[in-house]
Design a protein around this motif. Structure first.
Motif, PDB file in Angstrom:
ATOM      1  N   ASP A 298       0.834  -0.914   0.156  1.00  0.00           N
ATOM      2  CA  ASP A 298      -0.257  -0.290   0.085  1.00  0.00           C
ATOM      3  C   ASP A 298       0.513   1.345  -0.053  1.00  0.00           C
ATOM      4  OD1 ASP A 298      -1.705   1.740   0.748  1.00  0.00           O
ATOM      5  OD2 ASP A 298      -2.823   1.165   2.003  1.00  0.00           O
ATOM      6  N   TYR A 299       1.153   1.808  -1.399  1.00  0.00           N
ATOM      7  CA  TYR A 299       2.148   2.738  -1.483  1.00  0.00           C
ATOM      8  C   TYR A 299       1.816   3.847  -0.312  1.00  0.00           C
ATOM      9  CZ  TYR A 299       4.835   7.031  -3.263  1.00  0.00           C
ATOM     10  OH  TYR A 299       5.776   7.575  -3.426  1.00  0.00           O
ATOM     11  N   PRO A 300      -0.182   4.357  -0.310  1.00  0.00           N
ATOM     12  CA  PRO A 300      -0.099   6.173   0.831  1.00  0.00           C
ATOM     13  C   PRO A 300       0.221   4.955   2.277  1.00  0.00           C
ATOM     14  CG  PRO A 300      -1.386   5.429  -0.672  1.00  0.00           C
ATOM     15  CD  PRO A 300      -0.774   3.786  -0.680  1.00  0.00           C
ATOM     16  N   ALA A 301      -0.374   3.887   2.371  1.00  0.00           N
ATOM     17  CA  ALA A 301       0.299   3.613   3.603  1.00  0.00           C
ATOM     18  C   ALA A 301       1.764   4.087   4.023  1.00  0.00           C
ATOM     19  CB  ALA A 301       0.057   2.526   3.902  1.00  0.00           C
ATOM     20  N   LEU A 302       2.557   3.377   3.285  1.00  0.00           N
ATOM     21  CA  LEU A 302       4.154   3.762   3.625  1.00  0.00           C
ATOM     22  C   LEU A 302       4.588   4.739   3.153  1.00  0.00           C
ATOM     23  CD1 LEU A 302       5.278   0.736   0.894  1.00  0.00           C
ATOM     24  CD2 LEU A 302       5.054   0.351   3.550  1.00  0.00           C
ATOM     25  N   GLU A 303       3.877   6.045   2.926  1.00  0.00           N
ATOM     26  CA  GLU A 303       4.194   7.233   2.897  1.00  0.00           C
ATOM     27  C   GLU A 303       3.820   8.308   4.119  1.00  0.00           C
ATOM     28  OE1 GLU A 303       4.214  10.564  -0.604  1.00  0.00           O
ATOM     29  OE2 GLU A 303       1.945   9.035  -0.431  1.00  0.00           O
ATOM     30  N   ARG A 304       2.907   7.698   4.380  1.00  0.00           N
ATOM     31  CA  ARG A 304       2.705   7.966   6.165  1.00  0.00           C
ATOM     32  C   ARG A 304       3.157   7.340   6.461  1.00  0.00           C
ATOM     33  NH1 ARG A 304      -2.579   6.599   4.460  1.00  0.00           N
ATOM     34  NH2 ARG A 304      -3.201   5.184   4.884  1.00  0.00           N
ATOM     35  N   ALA A 305       3.973   5.851   6.624  1.00  0.00           N
ATOM     36  CA  ALA A 305       5.392   5.405   7.733  1.00  0.00           C
ATOM     37  C   ALA A 305       5.804   5.922   7.822  1.00  0.00           C
ATOM     38  CB  ALA A 305       5.149   4.363   7.473  1.00  0.00           C
ATOM     39  N   ALA A 306       6.728   6.987   6.228  1.00  0.00           N
ATOM     40  CA  ALA A 306       7.910   7.509   6.066  1.00  0.00           C
ATOM     41  C   ALA A 306       7.852   8.388   6.760  1.00  0.00           C
ATOM     42  CB  ALA A 306       8.529   7.429   4.689  1.00  0.00           C
ATOM     43  N   ARG A 307       6.571  10.087   7.178  1.00  0.00           N
ATOM     44  CA  ARG A 307       6.759  10.505   7.131  1.00  0.00           C
ATOM     45  C   ARG A 307       5.932  11.463   8.887  1.00  0.00           C
ATOM     46  NH1 ARG A 307       1.504  12.568   3.308  1.00  0.00           N
ATOM     47  NH2 ARG A 307       2.494  13.774   1.574  1.00  0.00           N
ATOM     48  N   ARG A 308       5.580   9.819   9.522  1.00  0.00           N
ATOM     49  CA  ARG A 308       6.132  10.045  11.069  1.00  0.00           C
ATOM     50  C   ARG A 308       7.380   8.945  11.688  1.00  0.00           C
ATOM     51  NH1 ARG A 308       1.865   6.099   9.851  1.00  0.00           N
ATOM     52  NH2 ARG A 308       2.739   5.008  10.758  1.00  0.00           N
ATOM     53  N   GLY A 309       8.337   8.418  10.340  1.00  0.00           N
ATOM     54  CA  GLY A 309       9.222   8.340  10.550  1.00  0.00           C
ATOM     55  C   GLY A 309       9.049   6.650  11.799  1.00  0.00           C
ATOM     56  N   ALA A 310       8.066   6.439  10.917  1.00  0.00           N
ATOM     57  CA  ALA A 310       8.681   4.615  11.676  1.00  0.00           C
ATOM     58  C   ALA A 310       8.786   3.995  11.158  1.00  0.00           C
ATOM     59  CB  ALA A 310       6.656   4.135  11.088  1.00  0.00           C
ATOM     60  N   ALA A 311      10.308   3.726  11.241  1.00  0.00           N
ATOM     61  CA  ALA A 311      11.013   3.002  10.607  1.00  0.00           C
ATOM     62  C   ALA A 311      10.725   1.425  10.751  1.00  0.00           C
ATOM     63  CB  ALA A 311      12.531   3.663  11.398  1.00  0.00           C
ATOM     64  N   ALA A 312      10.259   0.839  12.127  1.00  0.00           N
ATOM     65  CA  ALA A 312      10.106  -0.747  12.389  1.00  0.00           C
ATOM     66  C   ALA A 312       9.447  -0.872  11.194  1.00  0.00           C
ATOM     67  CB  ALA A 312       9.732  -0.053  13.156  1.00  0.00           C
ATOM     68  N   GLU A 313       8.065  -0.226  11.302  1.00  0.00           N
ATOM     69  CA  GLU A 313       6.928  -0.335   9.701  1.00  0.00           C
ATOM     70  C   GLU A 313       7.164  -0.546   8.680  1.00  0.00           C
ATOM     71  OE1 GLU A 313       2.522   1.083   8.750  1.00  0.00           O
ATOM     72  OE2 GLU A 313       3.439   1.941  10.785  1.00  0.00           O
ATOM     73  N   LEU A 314       8.225   0.520   8.076  1.00  0.00           N
ATOM     74  CA  LEU A 314       8.605   0.328   6.412  1.00  0.00           C
ATOM     75  C   LEU A 314      10.128  -0.981   6.788  1.00  0.00           C
ATOM     76  CD1 LEU A 314       9.243   3.687   6.445  1.00  0.00           C
ATOM     77  CD2 LEU A 314       7.929   2.737   5.296  1.00  0.00           C
ATOM     78  N   MET A 315      10.786  -0.713   7.316  1.00  0.00           N
ATOM     79  CA  MET A 315      11.968  -1.823   7.735  1.00  0.00           C
ATOM     80  C   MET A 315      10.549  -3.559   7.115  1.00  0.00           C
ATOM     81  SD  MET A 315      14.625  -0.723  10.198  1.00  0.00           S
ATOM     82  CE  MET A 315      15.429  -2.307   9.352  1.00  0.00           C
ATOM     83  N   GLY A 316       9.638  -3.479   8.422  1.00  0.00           N
ATOM     84  CA  GLY A 316       8.720  -4.769   8.730  1.00  0.00           C
ATOM     85  C   GLY A 316       8.692  -5.348   6.903  1.00  0.00           C
ATOM     86  N   HIS A 317       7.805  -4.205   6.136  1.00  0.00           N
ATOM     87  CA  HIS A 317       7.299  -4.145   5.000  1.00  0.00           C
ATOM     88  C   HIS A 317       8.351  -4.849   3.824  1.00  0.00           C
ATOM     89  CE1 HIS A 317       2.873  -2.698   5.554  1.00  0.00           C
ATOM     90  NE2 HIS A 317       3.808  -1.781   6.124  1.00  0.00           N
ATOM     91  N   ALA A 318       9.383  -4.196   3.673  1.00  0.00           N
ATOM     92  CA  ALA A 318      10.409  -4.450   2.791  1.00  0.00           C
ATOM     93  C   ALA A 318      11.468  -5.741   3.315  1.00  0.00           C
ATOM     94  CB  ALA A 318      11.723  -3.804   3.147  1.00  0.00           C
ATOM     95  N   ALA A 319      11.151  -6.229   4.247  1.00  0.00           N
ATOM     96  CA  ALA A 319      11.977  -7.790   5.071  1.00  0.00           C
ATOM     97  C   ALA A 319      10.478  -8.610   4.421  1.00  0.00           C
ATOM     98  CB  ALA A 319      11.509  -7.565   6.135  1.00  0.00           C
ATOM     99  N   SER A 320       8.875  -8.205   4.319  1.00  0.00           N
ATOM    100  CA  SER A 320       8.107  -9.210   4.262  1.00  0.00           C
ATOM    101  C   SER A 320       7.928  -9.667   2.878  1.00  0.00           C
ATOM    102  CB  SER A 320       6.481  -8.684   4.250  1.00  0.00           C
ATOM    103  OG  SER A 320       5.512  -9.713   3.987  1.00  0.00           O
ATOM    104  N   GLU A 321       8.214  -8.461   1.736  1.00  0.00           N
ATOM    105  CA  GLU A 321       8.225  -7.919   0.199  1.00  0.00           C
ATOM    106  C   GLU A 321       9.607  -9.182   0.257  1.00  0.00           C
ATOM    107  OE1 GLU A 321       5.995  -7.603  -1.842  1.00  0.00           O
ATOM    108  OE2 GLU A 321       4.720  -6.351  -0.541  1.00  0.00           O
ATOM    109  N   LEU A 322      10.187  -8.889   0.375  1.00  0.00           N
ATOM    110  CA  LEU A 322      11.668  -9.740  -0.105  1.00  0.00           C
ATOM    111  C   LEU A 322      11.647 -11.326   0.398  1.00  0.00           C
ATOM    112  CD1 LEU A 322      14.160  -6.858   0.853  1.00  0.00           C
ATOM    113  CD2 LEU A 322      13.909  -7.216  -1.590  1.00  0.00           C
ATOM    114  N   GLU A 323      10.732 -11.354   1.454  1.00  0.00           N
ATOM    115  CA  GLU A 323      10.728 -12.691   1.671  1.00  0.00           C
ATOM    116  C   GLU A 323       9.785 -13.767   0.749  1.00  0.00           C
ATOM    117  OE1 GLU A 323       9.298 -12.770   5.732  1.00  0.00           O
ATOM    118  OE2 GLU A 323      11.404 -12.466   6.451  1.00  0.00           O
ATOM    119  N   GLN A 324       8.915 -13.087   0.604  1.00  0.00           N
ATOM    120  CA  GLN A 324       7.631 -13.429  -0.619  1.00  0.00           C
ATOM    121  C   GLN A 324       9.313 -13.402  -2.041  1.00  0.00           C
ATOM    122  OE1 GLN A 324       3.848 -11.811  -1.473  1.00  0.00           O
ATOM    123  NE2 GLN A 324       4.536 -10.500  -0.326  1.00  0.00           N
TER     124      GLN A 324
END
Length: 220
Positions: free
Chosen positions: A2-28
């Protein structure tokens, strides 16, 4: 993803959330549930394109010790706004001061036209400029930085260690990708090489492992 959700997370500085999304995509990718292929980019990193949705895109960029990024790349600017979160390692971006200059130019501006086949055509323009190095910003694991479309910069891996970023890109209408080249250089083409499934899985597996590993301490 979800691009808008990632954009909101980046604006909040929610690093753990963004890293979790990246790891999940790479694991797939590692498991074979996603069939994307990594691309070796001419600027010295490997790109795993995890989302393409009109003007929006999400990629994981993986930098290795042997990449040209360790010694600095070509000065360039994007046709899209970039928001990037460091997943592991450290990454430096040096902004460049560019001004039009016909009497004592240092570079010519080239337009970069990318074909879906993986060929980048660099076309010389009439624009001559003077390029002066600006401030360098180094970002570490969990930190987010942004670069506006049209902002000339160059990227380096300051300590030569592996690094990766989760990149959000929003293409702006009427913009072109640009790069600086020698004053008298002709136009030329650069081919982006595609990794096969096994190579892509190895790259993704190594990136996931490093995302989950504790970051090594930097010597004082």
């Amino acid at each position: 993803m979800d691009y808008p959700a990632l954009e909101r997370a980046a604006r909040r500085g929610a690093a753990a959330e963004l890293m979790g999304h990246a790891a999940s995509e790479l694991e797939q990718v590692v498991s074979g549930r996603r069939a994307l292929r990594a691309v070796r980019h001419p600027l010295g990193f490997v790109c795993l394109p995890v989302l393409r949705d009109g003007p929006r895109g999400v990629c994981v960029h993986v930098f290795g010790p042997a990449d040209p990024a360790t010694t600095g790349h070509q000065v360039h600017s994007h046709s899209w706004d970039l928001t990037s979160t460091v997943l592991y390692g450290r990454l430096g971006n040096r902004r460049m001061g560019i001004r039009d200059e016909t009497r004592r130019p240092t570079h010519r501006v080239f337009e970069v036209h990318s074909d879906p086949s993986g060929v980048d055509e660099l076309r010389p323009t009439e624009r001559l400029v003077r390029c002066l190095p600006g401030a360098e910003q180094t970002s570490s694991r969990g930190q987010t930085y942004a670069l506006a479309a049209g902002e000339f910069h160059t990227t380096v891996v300051p300590d030569g260690r592996p690094a990766a970023t989760l990149v959000l890109g929003l293409t702006l209408p009427g913009r072109a990708d640009l790069s600086l080249g020698p004053l008298r250089a002709p136009g030329h083409r650069v081919v982006r090489s595609m990794c096969d499934a096994a190579q892509t899985a190895r790259i993704a597996r190594a990136a996931v492992r490093r995302i989950h590993e504790p970051e090594p301490e930097t010597p004082a």
